[in-house]
Design a protein around this motif. Structure first.
Motif, PDB file in Angstrom:
ATOM      1  N   ARG A 135       0.970  -1.179  -0.100  1.00 23.69           N
ATOM      2  CA  ARG A 135       0.110   0.113   0.093  1.00 23.69           C
ATOM      3  C   ARG A 135       0.919   1.314   0.127  1.00 23.69           C
ATOM      4  NH1 ARG A 135      -4.845   0.468   0.176  1.00 23.69           N
ATOM      5  NH2 ARG A 135      -6.015   2.329   0.831  1.00 23.69           N
ATOM      6  N   MET A 136       0.553   2.110  -0.887  1.00 27.07           N
ATOM      7  CA  MET A 136       1.447   3.297  -1.227  1.00 27.07           C
ATOM      8  C   MET A 136       0.649   4.517  -1.142  1.00 27.07           C
ATOM      9  SD  MET A 136       2.454   0.462  -2.682  1.00 27.07           S
ATOM     10  CE  MET A 136       3.771  -0.517  -2.827  1.00 27.07           C
ATOM     11  N   GLN A 137       1.402   5.785  -1.013  1.00 25.00           N
ATOM     12  CA  GLN A 137       0.577   7.068  -0.967  1.00 25.00           C
ATOM     13  C   GLN A 137       1.309   7.763  -1.957  1.00 25.00           C
ATOM     14  OE1 GLN A 137      -1.927   8.802   0.727  1.00 25.00           O
ATOM     15  NE2 GLN A 137      -1.333  10.471  -0.870  1.00 25.00           N
ATOM     16  N   GLY A 138       0.374   8.220  -3.088  1.00 23.59           N
ATOM     17  CA  GLY A 138       1.321   8.820  -4.057  1.00 23.59           C
ATOM     18  C   GLY A 138       0.699  10.399  -4.497  1.00 23.59           C
ATOM     19  N   ALA A 139       1.422  11.147  -4.857  1.00 22.45           N
ATOM     20  CA  ALA A 139       1.041  12.289  -5.482  1.00 22.45           C
ATOM     21  C   ALA A 139       1.863  12.992  -6.557  1.00 22.45           C
ATOM     22  CB  ALA A 139       1.591  13.078  -4.109  1.00 22.45           C
ATOM     23  N   ALA A 140       1.093  13.749  -7.670  1.00 15.42           N
ATOM     24  CA  ALA A 140       1.651  13.923  -8.763  1.00 15.42           C
ATOM     25  C   ALA A 140       1.685  15.751  -8.628  1.00 15.42           C
ATOM     26  CB  ALA A 140       0.857  13.780  -9.762  1.00 15.42           C
ATOM     27  N   TYR A 141       2.542  16.269  -9.166  1.00 14.24           N
ATOM     28  CA  TYR A 141       2.965  17.710  -9.102  1.00 14.24           C
ATOM     29  C   TYR A 141       3.068  18.193 -10.353  1.00 14.24           C
ATOM     30  CZ  TYR A 141       3.141  16.764  -4.191  1.00 14.24           C
ATOM     31  OH  TYR A 141       2.902  16.435  -2.901  1.00 14.24           O
ATOM     32  N   VAL A 142       2.740  19.552 -10.727  1.00 12.51           N
ATOM     33  CA  VAL A 142       3.302  20.260 -11.810  1.00 12.51           C
ATOM     34  C   VAL A 142       3.779  21.655 -11.054  1.00 12.51           C
ATOM     35  CG1 VAL A 142       2.467  21.617 -13.598  1.00 12.51           C
ATOM     36  CG2 VAL A 142       1.297  19.560 -13.472  1.00 12.51           C
ATOM     37  N   ALA A 143       5.227  21.671 -10.978  1.00 12.54           N
ATOM     38  CA  ALA A 143       5.657  22.651 -10.492  1.00 12.54           C
ATOM     39  C   ALA A 143       5.498  22.315  -9.087  1.00 12.54           C
ATOM     40  CB  ALA A 143       5.358  24.034 -10.874  1.00 12.54           C
ATOM     41  N   ASP A 144       4.994  23.242  -8.020  1.00 14.23           N
ATOM     42  CA  ASP A 144       4.990  22.982  -6.638  1.00 14.23           C
ATOM     43  C   ASP A 144       3.377  22.770  -6.654  1.00 14.23           C
ATOM     44  OD1 ASP A 144       7.535  22.632  -5.968  1.00 14.23           O
ATOM     45  OD2 ASP A 144       7.560  24.956  -5.767  1.00 14.23           O
ATOM     46  N   GLN A 145       2.374  22.565  -7.629  1.00 12.11           N
ATOM     47  CA  GLN A 145       0.916  22.470  -7.398  1.00 12.11           C
ATOM     48  C   GLN A 145       0.585  21.018  -7.433  1.00 12.11           C
ATOM     49  OE1 GLN A 145      -0.737  25.295 -10.384  1.00 12.11           O
ATOM     50  NE2 GLN A 145      -1.611  26.289  -8.617  1.00 12.11           N
ATOM     51  N   LEU A 146       0.123  20.576  -6.437  1.00 12.95           N
ATOM     52  CA  LEU A 146      -0.717  19.251  -6.492  1.00 12.95           C
ATOM     53  C   LEU A 146      -1.705  18.914  -7.634  1.00 12.95           C
ATOM     54  CD1 LEU A 146      -0.658  16.573  -4.844  1.00 12.95           C
ATOM     55  CD2 LEU A 146      -2.473  17.353  -3.630  1.00 12.95           C
ATOM     56  N   ALA A 147      -1.352  17.968  -8.629  1.00 11.90           N
ATOM     57  CA  ALA A 147      -2.131  17.667  -9.598  1.00 11.90           C
ATOM     58  C   ALA A 147      -2.902  16.538  -9.235  1.00 11.90           C
ATOM     59  CB  ALA A 147      -1.676  17.312 -10.853  1.00 11.90           C
ATOM     60  N   CYS A 148      -2.675  15.569  -8.484  1.00  6.90           N
ATOM     61  CA  CYS A 148      -3.356  14.460  -8.150  1.00  6.90           C
ATOM     62  C   CYS A 148      -2.712  13.832  -6.825  1.00  6.90           C
ATOM     63  CB  CYS A 148      -3.446  13.472  -9.308  1.00  6.90           C
ATOM     64  SG  CYS A 148      -4.146  11.787  -9.066  1.00  6.90           S
ATOM     65  N   GLU A 149      -3.487  13.092  -5.975  1.00  8.41           N
ATOM     66  CA  GLU A 149      -2.990  12.388  -4.891  1.00  8.41           C
ATOM     67  C   GLU A 149      -4.091  11.174  -4.712  1.00  8.41           C
ATOM     68  OE1 GLU A 149      -3.810  14.520  -1.225  1.00  8.41           O
ATOM     69  OE2 GLU A 149      -5.369  15.310  -1.876  1.00  8.41           O
ATOM     70  N   ALA A 150      -3.268   9.971  -4.351  1.00  4.12           N
ATOM     71  CA  ALA A 150      -4.040   8.794  -4.240  1.00  4.12           C
ATOM     72  C   ALA A 150      -3.325   7.804  -3.410  1.00  4.12           C
ATOM     73  CB  ALA A 150      -4.519   8.234  -5.762  1.00  4.12           C
ATOM     74  N   GLU A 151      -4.153   6.837  -2.656  1.00  7.70           N
ATOM     75  CA  GLU A 151      -3.533   5.772  -1.956  1.00  7.70           C
ATOM     76  C   GLU A 151      -3.550   4.371  -3.248  1.00  7.70           C
ATOM     77  OE1 GLU A 151      -4.982   4.841   1.679  1.00  7.70           O
ATOM     78  OE2 GLU A 151      -4.332   6.732   2.402  1.00  7.70           O
ATOM     79  N   LEU A 152      -2.772   3.859  -3.322  1.00  9.97           N
ATOM     80  CA  LEU A 152      -2.406   2.759  -4.335  1.00  9.97           C
ATOM     81  C   LEU A 152      -2.092   1.522  -3.512  1.00  9.97           C
ATOM     82  CD1 LEU A 152      -0.231   4.636  -6.812  1.00  9.97           C
ATOM     83  CD2 LEU A 152      -2.659   4.449  -6.844  1.00  9.97           C
ATOM     84  N   SER A 153      -2.727   0.226  -3.907  1.00 15.26           N
ATOM     85  CA  SER A 153      -2.513  -0.882  -3.417  1.00 15.26           C
ATOM     86  C   SER A 153      -2.269  -1.793  -4.466  1.00 15.26           C
ATOM     87  CB  SER A 153      -3.572  -1.576  -2.572  1.00 15.26           C
ATOM     88  OG  SER A 153      -4.722  -1.657  -3.333  1.00 15.26           O
TER      89      SER A 153
END
Length: 159
Positions: A135-153
């Motif tokens: 189980r992981m916590q992921g985040a994707a950013y454009v520059a320093d702005q959060l674009a997406c976040e999710a927990e992945l299993s």
């Protein structure tokens, strides 16, 4: 995740392990047009990974999403996070011996559109990994702005 836009998963620029596209292709089974990671900028084995996806107008999905207003599909942002997880996990195994399959996506939020010219920075941290289930916590950013976040299993299986 706070409303202040602060990172749920911190960037770790000091992590020494980096991978280029040729090294990534030795680990992941994905290929064009579905390989969504261009570079690994940092990795702490078994704990976290930082990756980059450079988004260009040449991406095949921009033909239909959306003509005149190109936006990277959110599911592909999540897939880029999933591929980063795959790199983190697969690096620990003999090449071509295992596959990482995703079993769940929870608490997924899309916060910002990703468009051509953006550089997507992906940060993933392992929350738990036992035997072959993670189980992981992921985040994707454009520059320093959060674009997406999710927990992945995921589950690791024999190839």
């Amino acid at each position: 995740m706070s409303d202040s836009g602060q990172s749920a998963v911190p960037a770790h620029a000091a992590d020494a392990i980096t991978l280029d596209i040729q090294q990534i292709q030795q680990i992941l089974p994905h290929r064009y047009p579905f390989l969504l990671i261009d570079r690994i900028t940092g990795m702490e084995p078994g704990k976290r990974i930082s990756a980059i996806k450079s988004v260009t107008m040449n991406e095949p999905y921009f033909v239909g999403q959306f003509p005149g207003h190109p936006v990277m599909p959110g599911v592909l942002v999540v897939e880029a996070m999933a591929q980063a997880v795959g790199l983190l996990i697969m690096r620990e195994f003999k090449p071509n011996s295992k596959l990482v399959l995703f079993t769940g996506i929870d608490k997924c939020k899309f916060r910002k559109q990703v468009t051509p010219g953006d550089q997507l920075r992906i940060e993933v941290e392992v929350l738990a990994f036992r035997r072959n289930i993670g189980r992981m916590q992921g985040a994707a950013y454009v520059a320093d702005q959060l674009a997406c976040e999710a927990e992945l299993s995921c589950v690791v299986i024999d190839r």
